[in-house]
Design a protein around this motif. Sequence first.
Motif, PDB file in Angstrom:
ATOM      1  N   ARG A  36       0.844  -1.199   0.000  1.00  0.00           N
ATOM      2  CA  ARG A  36       0.000   0.000   0.000  1.00  0.00           C
ATOM      3  C   ARG A  36       0.878   1.249   0.000  1.00  0.00           C
ATOM      4  N   THR A  37       1.111   1.763  -1.180  1.00  0.00           N
ATOM      5  CA  THR A  37       1.799   3.044  -1.324  1.00  0.00           C
ATOM      6  C   THR A  37       0.930   3.922  -2.213  1.00  0.00           C
ATOM      7  N   THR A  40       0.810   2.292  -5.627  1.00  0.00           N
ATOM      8  CA  THR A  40       0.043   1.054  -5.769  1.00  0.00           C
ATOM      9  C   THR A  40      -1.448   1.284  -5.585  1.00  0.00           C
ATOM     10  N   SER A 100       8.950  -3.523  -1.428  1.00  0.00           N
ATOM     11  CA  SER A 100       9.737  -2.512  -2.137  1.00  0.00           C
ATOM     12  C   SER A 100       9.778  -2.798  -3.636  1.00  0.00           C
ATOM     13  N   SER A 103       6.343  -2.014  -5.039  1.00  0.00           N
ATOM     14  CA  SER A 103       6.117  -0.569  -5.083  1.00  0.00           C
ATOM     15  C   SER A 103       6.860   0.068  -6.248  1.00  0.00           C
TER      16      SER A 103
END
Length: 159
Positions: A36-37, A40, A100, A103
């Motif tokens: 969850r970024t 994304t 990572s 993302s």
Amino acid sequence: MLILATVLFVVAVVVGGVAVAGLAGKLPRNRWAGVRTADTLATEESFVLANRIAGPTLLAAALLLVMGGVGALVLGGVTGTAVAVVAMVAALVTAGFGGSLGSRAAAAMPAAASGCGNDCNCGSAPEPAAETPADVAAAADCGMDSCGSCALKGACLPS
């Protein structure tokens, strides 16, 4: 030790479930599980891609947690606790690495066209610069500082 092992097993099941759902592309875009970024969460496609990429490392993290739980049960005492802690740290590092990678993959996707500036010309042309800090604050209060405020554009500013 039983409580520590149980916690590790429960967390492993949750992480494994998220990993399987991510790999299958069935994990819905949400704010609680998965990678969850901002990148994304921008589109459904970027969320699915990121979680498919992170899925294998999440499965590895779940396996590490299971190994830590088994180690805590079998070894017991200080050694079992140390094995559990090492397993937890290794699982966090593994999951973080996968997150990572996911993302970065989502960030590399082409940006989707947003409604900002397309529907009501909100944000497509720069507004004239505000003269004073009070004007800037009034624009923010009025909703002119974001794309979701097209209907309010200029409605509460003095004429």
